[in-house]
Design a protein around this motif. Structure first.
Motif, PDB file in Angstrom:
ATOM      1  N   THR A 275       7.217  -4.424   3.315  1.00 19.35           N
ATOM      2  CA  THR A 275       5.827  -4.195   2.932  1.00 19.35           C
ATOM      3  C   THR A 275       5.418  -5.167   1.844  1.00 19.35           C
ATOM      4  OG1 THR A 275       6.022  -1.827   3.432  1.00 19.35           O
ATOM      5  CG2 THR A 275       4.194  -2.507   2.020  1.00 19.35           C
ATOM      6  N   TYR A 277       2.824  -5.766  -0.927  1.00 17.95           N
ATOM      7  CA  TYR A 277       1.893  -4.899  -1.653  1.00 17.95           C
ATOM      8  C   TYR A 277       1.105  -5.708  -2.685  1.00 17.95           C
ATOM      9  CZ  TYR A 277       5.617  -4.912  -5.192  1.00 17.95           C
ATOM     10  OH  TYR A 277       6.564  -5.296  -6.100  1.00 17.95           O
ATOM     11  N   LEU A 279      -1.220  -5.047  -6.172  1.00 16.50           N
ATOM     12  CA  LEU A 279      -1.541  -4.061  -7.203  1.00 16.50           C
ATOM     13  C   LEU A 279      -2.613  -4.583  -8.145  1.00 16.50           C
ATOM     14  CD1 LEU A 279       2.122  -3.087  -8.196  1.00 16.50           C
ATOM     15  CD2 LEU A 279       0.718  -2.090  -6.376  1.00 16.50           C
ATOM     16  N   VAL A 305       6.211   1.823  -1.747  1.00 13.43           N
ATOM     17  CA  VAL A 305       5.542   1.174  -2.870  1.00 13.43           C
ATOM     18  C   VAL A 305       5.329   2.179  -3.994  1.00 13.43           C
ATOM     19  CG1 VAL A 305       3.474  -0.075  -3.606  1.00 13.43           C
ATOM     20  CG2 VAL A 305       4.404  -0.443  -1.310  1.00 13.43           C
ATOM     21  N   ILE A 325      -2.757   0.689  -6.157  1.00 13.75           N
ATOM     22  CA  ILE A 325      -2.372  -0.036  -4.946  1.00 13.75           C
ATOM     23  C   ILE A 325      -3.656  -0.372  -4.190  1.00 13.75           C
ATOM     24  CG2 ILE A 325      -1.054   0.037  -2.804  1.00 13.75           C
ATOM     25  CD1 ILE A 325       0.684   2.224  -4.094  1.00 13.75           C
ATOM     26  N   THR A 328      -1.736  -3.026   1.219  1.00  9.39           N
ATOM     27  CA  THR A 328      -0.354  -3.117   1.705  1.00  9.39           C
ATOM     28  C   THR A 328      -0.376  -3.689   3.112  1.00  9.39           C
ATOM     29  OG1 THR A 328      -0.412  -0.857   2.576  1.00  9.39           O
ATOM     30  CG2 THR A 328       0.474  -1.164   0.331  1.00  9.39           C
ATOM     31  N   LYS A 330       2.321  -4.238   6.445  1.00 11.10           N
ATOM     32  CA  LYS A 330       3.631  -4.001   7.038  1.00 11.10           C
ATOM     33  C   LYS A 330       4.016  -5.196   7.912  1.00 11.10           C
ATOM     34  CE  LYS A 330       5.362   0.193   6.149  1.00 11.10           C
ATOM     35  NZ  LYS A 330       6.768   0.444   5.794  1.00 11.10           N
TER      36      LYS A 330
END
Length: 405
Positions: A275, A277, A279, A305, A325, A328, A330
């Motif tokens: 993943t 991510y 932020l 996460v 978050i 994200t 995948k």
């Protein structure tokens, strides 16, 4: 005036006799005696026989016995003997030295059959030194000395703060396998931004001057090389090549290689699904607060996460604040370490330059935060998915990804 008077008068105008030149043998005798004189000046005594003295003193003592025993040597050296070494009238400790010479142990008298010869003493000295005294095993040539001096002439790099992030990034990339080090070859080239390991330090070629001609006719150039210990030098390119080639630990640091991001087979650091991510910090730091919608932390994880950010407010990596978050992505069959390094390298021109104190007051500089709009990160991830990321760079001025191919 008779002939005798005339001859006497002419003698006064006779040319002085030319100074007699010394033969090779006489020069060696004089040089040997000068060694003894230097010993006397340093130790304030005549060199003595016996096991208590070092090999040089024993050698000088034997040599002095020979010089005293040979009339032709005494005749040659007496005008040079201002200390009175030959006749035993040397001042400052002379009485003790003469007594020592007169009371020599058995086997060290003036009898040539019992005295060790210079050759024997030299042979003994050679064994101690590990070889013949005539072999200059540990004496560097003038060229070698120049090379060492060239490498050693380093000074403090006043703007090292501008280069320190380069060294920190390179160390991480070597550790993560994104870069490798290879043995330096003598005919290898050196260009601007190249990285090497020399004498245990990472060396970065920051500048390459104009091409000049070396004494042998080859092309050369003056470099500005920055070292990871905060120093720099303006070494010549060919001198750096020689230093790297002769250093057993000399290495070239390769350029980053993302390697196969996607694969059907996974190693220890690969995951079947990962993943990416993004932020956003809740920090009240003025810089973060004024650019909150633009400052993002980008990472890759193989787990949840939420678990990764659970303790963000106590971790300087997360700016000691809670985080949100915001995105994200995948991905399957991805080498997450290489992918994270690739994304960080892509957005390196927009890395956030911020230093904050951690919980213990130590100043830290988080490395994974970037001034990049979220839509640009979306574009980068899409290029990764479609395997079109190679040759892409980020332009902070336009906030766009640019394909250099």
């Amino acid at each position: 005036m008779d002939l005798d008077d005339l001859r006497a008068e002419l003698d006064e105008y006779a040319k002085p006799e030319k100074k007699q030149t010394l033969s090779a043998k006489e020069q060696r005798i004089v040089a040997g005696f000068e060694d003894i004189q230097r010993f006397y000046d340093e130790h304030k005594r005549i060199p003595q026989h016996g096991e208590s003295g070092d090999i040089f003193e024993r050698l000088y003592a034997t040599r002095l016995d020979r010089l005293r025993a040979l009339p032709e040597c005494a005749e040659l050296l007496t005008p040079l003997d201002h200390q009175g070494i030959l006749n035993g009238t040397a001042e400052s400790g002379a009485s003790d030295a003469v007594s020592s010479v007169r009371e020599e142990p058995p086997g060290y008298g003036n009898d040539e059959s019992s005295s060790p010869s210079d050759d024997e003493l030299l042979a003994e000295l050679g064994e101690i030194a590990g070889g013949s005294l005539t072999e200059l095993k540990h004496v560097r040539s003038a060229a070698q000395k120049r090379e060492v001096d060239e490498v050693a002439k380093r000074e403090t790099c006043e703007d090292f703060d501008d280069f320190q992030p380069i060294f920190e990034r390179v160390e991480r990339e070597i550790k993560n396998g994104l870069r490798v080090t290879r043995r330096f070859k003598e005919d290898a080239s050196i260009e601007r931004t190249n990285l090497f390991i020399l004498g245990g330090q990472i060396a970065y070629v920051a500048e390459v001057g104009e091409t000049i001609k070396a004494p042998n006719g080859d092309n050369d150039a003056r470099l500005r090389v920055i070292y990871s210990n905060g120093t720099e030098s303006n070494i010549l390119r060919r001198s750096l090549i020689r230093a790297l080639y002769k250093d057993d630990t000399g290495r070239r640091v390769t350029e980053p290689d993302a390697g196969p991001l996607f694969s059907d087979q996974w190693g220890d650091e690969d995951v079947e699904s990962g993943t990416i991510y993004v932020l956003r910090s809740q920090s009240d730091h003025p810089t973060v607060a004024s650019h909150r919608d633009l400052i993002h932390k980008i990472g890759v994880t193989g787990g949840r996460v939420e678990a990764r950010i659970a303790n963000a407010e106590n971790d300087a990596t997360y700016l000691l604040a809670k985080v949100d978050i915001v995105a994200t992505y995948k991905l399957a069959g991805i080498n997450r370490t290489k992918l994270e390094n690739l994304l960080h390298r892509l957005f390196a021109p927009a890395q956030l330059d911020l230093t904050i104190p951690d919980r213990f007051g130590k100043q830290v500089k988080p490395r994974e935060w970037f001034l990049v709009p979220l839509n640009v990160i979306d574009d980068a991830v899409e290029r990764v998915r479609s395997e079109r990321i190679e040759g892409v760079v980020y332009d902070p001025a336009t906030a766009e990804l640019i394909d250099t191919h």
